[in-house]
Design an enzyme around this catalytic site. Structure first.
Site, short mmCIF file in Angstrom:
data_model
loop_
_atom_site.label_atom_id
_atom_site.label_comp_id
_atom_site.label_asym_id
_atom_site.label_seq_id
_atom_site.Cartn_x
_atom_site.Cartn_y
_atom_site.Cartn_z
N GLY A 1 0.82 -1.21 0.00
CA GLY A 1 0.00 0.00 0.00
C GLY A 1 0.85 1.26 0.00
N GLY B 1 -0.29 4.68 -1.41
CA GLY B 1 -1.48 5.30 -0.83
C GLY B 1 -1.16 6.48 0.05
N ILE C 1 -1.14 7.10 3.54
CA ILE C 1 -0.14 6.94 4.59
C ILE C 1 1.12 6.28 4.03
CG2 ILE C 1 0.36 5.86 6.81
CD1 ILE C 1 -2.61 6.10 7.49
N VAL D 1 -1.84 -7.64 -2.84
CA VAL D 1 -1.20 -8.39 -1.76
C VAL D 1 -1.82 -9.78 -1.59
CG1 VAL D 1 -2.67 -7.58 0.14
CG2 VAL D 1 -0.25 -8.06 0.56
N ALA E 1 -1.33 -1.93 3.22
CA ALA E 1 -2.39 -2.22 2.25
C ALA E 1 -3.65 -2.67 2.96
CB ALA E 1 -1.92 -3.30 1.28
N ALA E 2 -4.76 -1.97 2.71
CA ALA E 2 -6.03 -2.31 3.37
C ALA E 2 -7.15 -1.48 2.78
CB ALA E 2 -5.95 -2.07 4.88
N TYR F 1 -14.99 -3.27 9.35
CA TYR F 1 -13.61 -2.80 9.25
C TYR F 1 -12.85 -3.08 10.54
CZ TYR F 1 -9.70 0.49 9.12
OH TYR F 1 -8.46 1.06 9.19
N ARG G 1 -12.08 12.73 19.48
CA ARG G 1 -11.15 11.93 18.70
C ARG G 1 -9.74 12.45 18.92
NH1 ARG G 1 -15.31 9.57 18.42
NH2 ARG G 1 -16.33 8.66 16.61
#
Length: 355
Positions: free
Chosen positions: A7, A10, A12, A56, A76-77, A179, A247
């Site tokens: 990933g 992406g 991050i 992946v 990767a997600a 998730y 948060r």
């Protein structure tokens, strides 16, 4: 050190690649370039690294990517709450099957160091204290309460109002959406892999990551991206519930630095061990405060508090990152005011339409 970043093209992941390069490491990127996160091929993010376009979940691709690799940084997600439960097979496939394929290939190739992109969602609600009963764990909020605007969880024993606090890594896991369940499974897989191969695994449980390069206009992004996308369209950010949900917003460059330190650290878990670390700024803010700071920095319309809700959301979740600071020496460097001022003017990456 040669580090595979899954990933790595992406949001991050690309910042981690930059941070690794700056520290003199050799990053290798494996990315499926999913439409939900990338506008075009090749990726527009700056990548001064060797990279492979592949999934992946594809064992053959993963084995090629692991050639000569010393460690893996697994980013990767599929992220976010998504659209609805119909997304569940995609989440489980991308996050859990993908992790299992990666770990199996690492075991065969003899790669023995892993840093995993974990998430604070594994906790469910954060820490709460009751004036009468001390620390308690409220259950999921009822739809009827949310519909009536009763957003705050009450003590499950006496019903009085609770005081939210910072959650530590030893809090019981309580995933409350698909998730979250997949992120917890990733950790269990990583721990099992570490034990069976005498390897070391770290999970950095990210709190609300924001910063340059977030994807826009996608149900799989975070709340900061939703608000920034609205401002870019000239619309006010729509703040759910009453805006007072707490948060921990942490800048993506601080998160990238945590990943590099976890790879470098000699104080991490011993061979055969797994260790989780909260990765947050340590400065709780309400969602309403974040939206106001972003809108003010952008010069766009002020946020609108809508009273809407999502059953998969939790009320308060903020981090204690003391373990990460104490054991690995990490410190967040970018505060909310500074970070939002930059984020308000930074370009977002657009998702491309599905083929």
């Amino acid at each position: 050190m040669r580090v595979l970043v899954t990933g790595g093209a992406g949001f991050i992941g690309s910042h981690i690649v930059e941070a690794l390069t700056e520290r003199g490491h050799e990053p290798v990127v494996l990315d499926a370039l999913l439409p939900s996160a990338h506008r075009e091929l090749p990726p527009t993010a700056p990548l001064d690294a060797e990279w492979l376009h592949g999934d992946v979940r594809d064992r053959a691709v993963v084995e090629r990517a692991l050639h000569g690799v010393d460690a893996v940084c697994h980013q990767a997600a599929m992220v976010g709450l998504g659209k609805d439960f119909a997304d569940a097979p995609d989440y489980v496939g991308c996050n859990d099957l993908g992790t299992a394929v990666l770990l199996a290939a690492m075991a065969e190739r003899g790669v023995r160091q892993l840093v995993l992109a974990g998430s604070m969602v594994v906790y469910g609600e954060g820490r709460y204290d009751c004036p009468r009963h001390g620390e308690v764990r409220p259950g999921p909020r009822a739809a009827a309460d949310l519909e009536q605007g009763r957003f705050e969880p009450a003590c499950p024993r006496c019903g009085v109002a609770l005081r939210p606090g910072a959650v530590g890594e030893d809090a019981p896991a309580d995933p409350r959406n698909v998730y979250a369940a997949t992120k917890l499974t990733q950790e269990h897989l990583a721990a099992a892999w570490a034990r069976s191969t005498d390897a070391s695994a770290v999970s950095l449980r990210y709190h609300n990551v924001y910063g340059p390069g977030m994807p826009r206009d996608t149900p799989y992004a975070g709340v900061a991206s939703f608000f920034r996308s609205a401002l870019e369209r000239g619309e006010p950010p729509r703040v759910f519930e009453d805006g007072r949900q707490r948060r921990d917003f942490v800048h993506v460059r601080d998160v990238a630095a945590a990943n590099v330190m976890a790879l470098d650290a000699s104080a991490g878990p011993a061979p055969g061990g797994f260790r989780a670390y909260n990765t947050g700024s340590g400065e709780p803010h309400t969602v309403g405060e974040m939206a106001s700071a972003l809108a003010s920095a952008h010069g766009g319309p002020a946020p609108v508090v809508t009273g809407e809700y999502r059953l998969g959301d939790v009320r308060h979740i903020t981090a204690s990152s003391r373990r990460l600071m104490t054991e690995l020496g990490w410190r967040p460097r970018i505060g909310l005011t500074e970070g939002m001022a930059e984020f308000a003017r930074s370009p977002l990456r657009a998702a491309r339409a599905e083929a």
